[in-house]
Design a protein around this motif. Structure first.
Motif, PDB file in Angstrom:
ATOM      1  N   GLY A 378      -5.961   6.202  81.949  1.00 22.27           N
ATOM      2  CA  GLY A 378      -6.184   4.788  82.203  1.00 22.27           C
ATOM      3  C   GLY A 378      -5.159   4.094  83.048  1.00 22.27           C
ATOM      4  N   LEU A 379      -4.183   4.815  83.590  1.00 27.92           N
ATOM      5  CA  LEU A 379      -3.138   4.188  84.396  1.00 27.92           C
ATOM      6  C   LEU A 379      -3.326   4.547  85.859  1.00 27.92           C
ATOM      7  N   ASP A 380      -3.176   3.565  86.726  1.00 26.86           N
ATOM      8  CA  ASP A 380      -3.471   3.765  88.145  1.00 26.86           C
ATOM      9  C   ASP A 380      -2.404   4.557  88.872  1.00 26.86           C
ATOM     10  N   GLU A 381      -1.146   4.348  88.521  1.00 27.92           N
ATOM     11  CA  GLU A 381      -0.055   4.948  89.257  1.00 27.92           C
ATOM     12  C   GLU A 381       0.839   5.768  88.321  1.00 27.92           C
ATOM     13  N   PRO A 382       1.366   6.897  88.806  1.00 23.45           N
ATOM     14  CA  PRO A 382       2.311   7.671  87.988  1.00 23.45           C
ATOM     15  C   PRO A 382       3.495   6.838  87.513  1.00 23.45           C
ATOM     16  N   ALA A 383       3.930   5.896  88.337  1.00 22.90           N
ATOM     17  CA  ALA A 383       5.063   5.057  87.950  1.00 22.90           C
ATOM     18  C   ALA A 383       4.729   4.217  86.712  1.00 22.90           C
ATOM     19  N   ASP A 384       3.462   3.828  86.571  1.00 25.73           N
ATOM     20  CA  ASP A 384       3.066   3.041  85.398  1.00 25.73           C
ATOM     21  C   ASP A 384       3.220   3.869  84.116  1.00 25.73           C
ATOM     22  N   ALA A 385       2.854   5.150  84.179  1.00 25.70           N
ATOM     23  CA  ALA A 385       2.995   6.018  83.010  1.00 25.70           C
ATOM     24  C   ALA A 385       4.468   6.209  82.663  1.00 25.70           C
ATOM     25  N   ARG A 386       5.299   6.404  83.669  1.00 21.51           N
ATOM     26  CA  ARG A 386       6.729   6.587  83.411  1.00 21.51           C
ATOM     27  C   ARG A 386       7.334   5.326  82.803  1.00 21.51           C
ATOM     28  N   THR A 387       6.918   4.165  83.310  1.00 20.94           N
ATOM     29  CA  THR A 387       7.430   2.895  82.771  1.00 20.94           C
ATOM     30  C   THR A 387       7.033   2.722  81.309  1.00 20.94           C
ATOM     31  N   LEU A 388       5.774   3.038  80.992  1.00 26.10           N
ATOM     32  CA  LEU A 388       5.308   2.907  79.606  1.00 26.10           C
ATOM     33  C   LEU A 388       6.072   3.851  78.682  1.00 26.10           C
ATOM     34  N   VAL A 389       6.198   5.116  79.079  1.00 20.88           N
ATOM     35  CA  VAL A 389       6.881   6.096  78.236  1.00 20.88           C
ATOM     36  C   VAL A 389       8.349   5.722  78.070  1.00 20.88           C
ATOM     37  N   ARG A 390       8.967   5.223  79.140  1.00 16.48           N
ATOM     38  CA  ARG A 390      10.363   4.803  79.034  1.00 16.48           C
ATOM     39  C   ARG A 390      10.508   3.725  77.960  1.00 16.48           C
ATOM     40  N   ARG A 391       9.605   2.758  77.956  1.00 14.66           N
ATOM     41  CA  ARG A 391       9.713   1.704  76.952  1.00 14.66           C
ATOM     42  C   ARG A 391       9.448   2.242  75.551  1.00 14.66           C
TER      43      ARG A 391
END
Length: 404
Positions: A378-391
Motif C-alpha cells: 500500500g505504499l507508493d515509494e520505498p522511502a515511505d516504507a523506510r520512514t514508517l519502519v523507522r518510526r
C-alpha cells in the motif's frame, strides 16, 4: 518449544479441558520433552543473582518456620556508589540458609533473561499474566506453613528433592482479595486431613495447582530449588466489575432512596425491585467491545511485551534498508483504529497518529509475521516504507526479525 507442552506434556486444548482452573496435574520429568529446567534456573544462577546482581527487596525475601524473616537479616547498604539500604548481603543470606531459612527470589520474569523469555511465551499462550519466583530450601526444612494461592501455579523442580502435600480447597477459586490468611483456622484444619497428593518432586518434575488448593513442601536431602510460575487468571468477576463501574452512568441507579426508616424491609422493597430492574437493564446495555477494551487495558498494565534492546533498536532505525526484515514486538498489544482523516495505533501506554495511507502496511505488521521493508503493501515509494519502519522501530512497535 510450546511452553505448555514443555510443562505438562499436553496440548493446550487438552490442558484447558481437563485441568485449567479445576484439577491438579503432576507430570514426571521422564514424561516431558526436554531435559529438565536447568536452562531456566540452576543453583549456580541463584548464587550469581544473589551475590553479583545488586539484588534489592522486594526481589528477594527469606522465610523460616512459616514466618517471613526481617529484611535486615539478609540485606545491608550497598556501599560506595550504591547508597541504598536494602541490597542482598550474600554472607547474611548464607547465614539464614544455614539456619534453615528458605530463600525466595521474586519477580524473576523481570530480571533473569531465560525466565523472562519463557514466562512471556507462556503468558502469551495462556492469555493470562504470569509471574515467576524461585524457592531455595535447605534440607529437611519447610519455608511456609500450609496455605493456598490466589493464582494458579506451575511448580518446576530444578534442583534437589522436595516433598509436597496437597489438600482440597477450603474456598474454591479464591479471588485476590480472598487470601488464605483470612481463613487461617480452616486452612490449618484442612491440612490435618489425608492429602489429595503426597509426593516427592525430583528435578524435571512439574506440579500444576489451580488457585485455592492447599499446599506445603519440605526439602529432602540437599538444598531443594524450584521455580513457581504464578498465573493470575482474569475471571468472570472482572467482567462483572466492568458493569459495576458503569453504574454511575445510569440515572435510575443514581436516584436517592426515599426518606424514612431505610432499615424497614417494607420501605426498601420497592427500591430493591427498581434497583434489580436497573441492574438488569445495565447488564443488557453492556457493550462487549467496551468490556474487551477494558480487558485489554488490564492485561496491558499487568503484562509487558518481550524485551527490546534500546541501543540495537536505535541503530536499526538509523540504517533502515529495503531488505531489512522486521516483526511485531512479541507480546505487544496494539490496535489500529480510524481517526478523523488518519489512523490511531493504540498501544498499552500511548497512541500513535499515522496517515491513512499506511493502513495496509501497518496491518501487515500487526498480523505478526515477519515482513521485509520493501514488501510492505500500500505504499507508493520505498522511502515511505523506510520512514514508517523507522518510526515503528523508535516507538518500540517492531523489532528486527533476528532479535530475541
Amino acid at each position: 518449544m510450546d511452553p505448555l507442552q514443555r510443562l505438562t506434556g499436553l496440548d493446550e486444548a487438552t490442558f484447558a479441558e481437563r485441568h485449567w482452573g479445576t484439577a491438579p496435574l503432576l507430570t514426571r520429568g521422564a514424561d516431558l520433552p526436554g531435559d529438565g529446567f536447568t536452562d531456566l534456573m540452576d543453583l549456580a544462577a541463584v548464587d550469581e543473582i544473589t551475590s553479583r546482581r545488586g539484588l534489592r527487596t522486594p526481589f528477594l525475601r527469606m522465610a523460616r518456620d512459616g514466618s517471613v524473616r526481617p529484611t535486615t537479616s539478609f540485606t545491608r547498604p550497598g556501599g560506595a556508589g550504591a547508597e541504598i539500604a536494602d541490597q542482598a548481603a550474600d554472607d547474611k543470606v548464607l547465614a539464614e540458609l544455614a539456619a534453615g531459612s528458605t530463600l525466595v527470589l521474586q519477580g524473576l520474569h523481570r530480571l533473569w533473561p531465560p525466565v523472562i523469555d519463557f514466562a512471556g511465551a507462556l503468558a502469551r499462550q495462556l492469555g493470562h499474566p504470569a509471574q515467576v519466583n524461585a524457592y531455595l530450601t535447605p534440607s529437611q526444612n519447610t519455608g511456609f506453613d500450609p496455605h493456598y494461592d490466589v493464582h494458579d501455579v506451575f511448580v518446576l523442580q530444578f534442583a534437589g528433592r522436595k516433598r509436597w502435600r496437597i489438600h482440597a480447597p477450603v474456598l474454591e477459586a479464591p479471588l485476590r482479595d480472598q487470601p488464605w490468611q483470612d481463613r487461617r483456622a480452616a486452612v490449618a484444619a484442612a491440612a490435618e486431613a489425608e492429602p489429595l497428593i503426597d509426593t516427592v518432586l525430583e528435578p524435571g518434575d512439574v506440579l500444576y495447582l489451580p488457585r485455592g488448593y492447599l499446599h506445603s513442601a519440605t526439602a529432602l536431602g540437599a538444598v531443594s530449588g524450584h521455580l513457581t510460575i504464578g498465573v493470575q487468571p482474569v475471571t468472570r468477576a472482572f467482567l462483572a466489575e466492568q458493569t459495576l463501574r458503569r453504574l454511575s452512568d445510569d440515572l435510575e441507579l443514581r436516584r436517592s432512596l426515599p426518606t424514612g426508616d431505610l432499615t424497614d424491609p417494607t420501605v426498601l422493597a420497592g427500591e430493591l425491585k427498581a434497583t434489580r430492574e436497573a441492574l438488569h437493564a445495565a447488564v443488557d446495555r453492556l457493550d462487549d467491545a467496551e468490556v474487551a477494551r477494558a480487558l485489554e487495558r488490564h492485561l496491558g498494565a499487568a503484562t509487558r511485551p518481550a524485551p527490546l534492546s534500546p541501543l540495537a533498536q536505535l541503530d536499526a532505525a538509523d540504517r533502515v534498508a529495503d531488505d531489512d526484515v522486521v516483526r511485531l514486538r512479541p507480546g505487544l498489544r496494539a490496535v489500529l483504529e480510524p481517526q478523523d482523516d488518519g489512523l490511531r495505533l493504540r498501544l498499552p501506554d500511548k497512541a500513535l497518529t499515522l496517515p491513512a495511507a499506511v493502513r495496509g502496511a501497518v496491518e501487515a505488521v500487526l498480523a505478526g509475521d515477519t515482513v521485509r521493508v520493501a514488501d510492505l503493501p500500500g505504499l507508493d515509494e520505498p522511502a515511505d516504507a523506510r520512514t514508517l519502519v523507522r518510526r515503528l522501530l523508535l516507538e518500540g512497535v517492531v523489532v528486527p526479525a533476528g532479535a530475541r
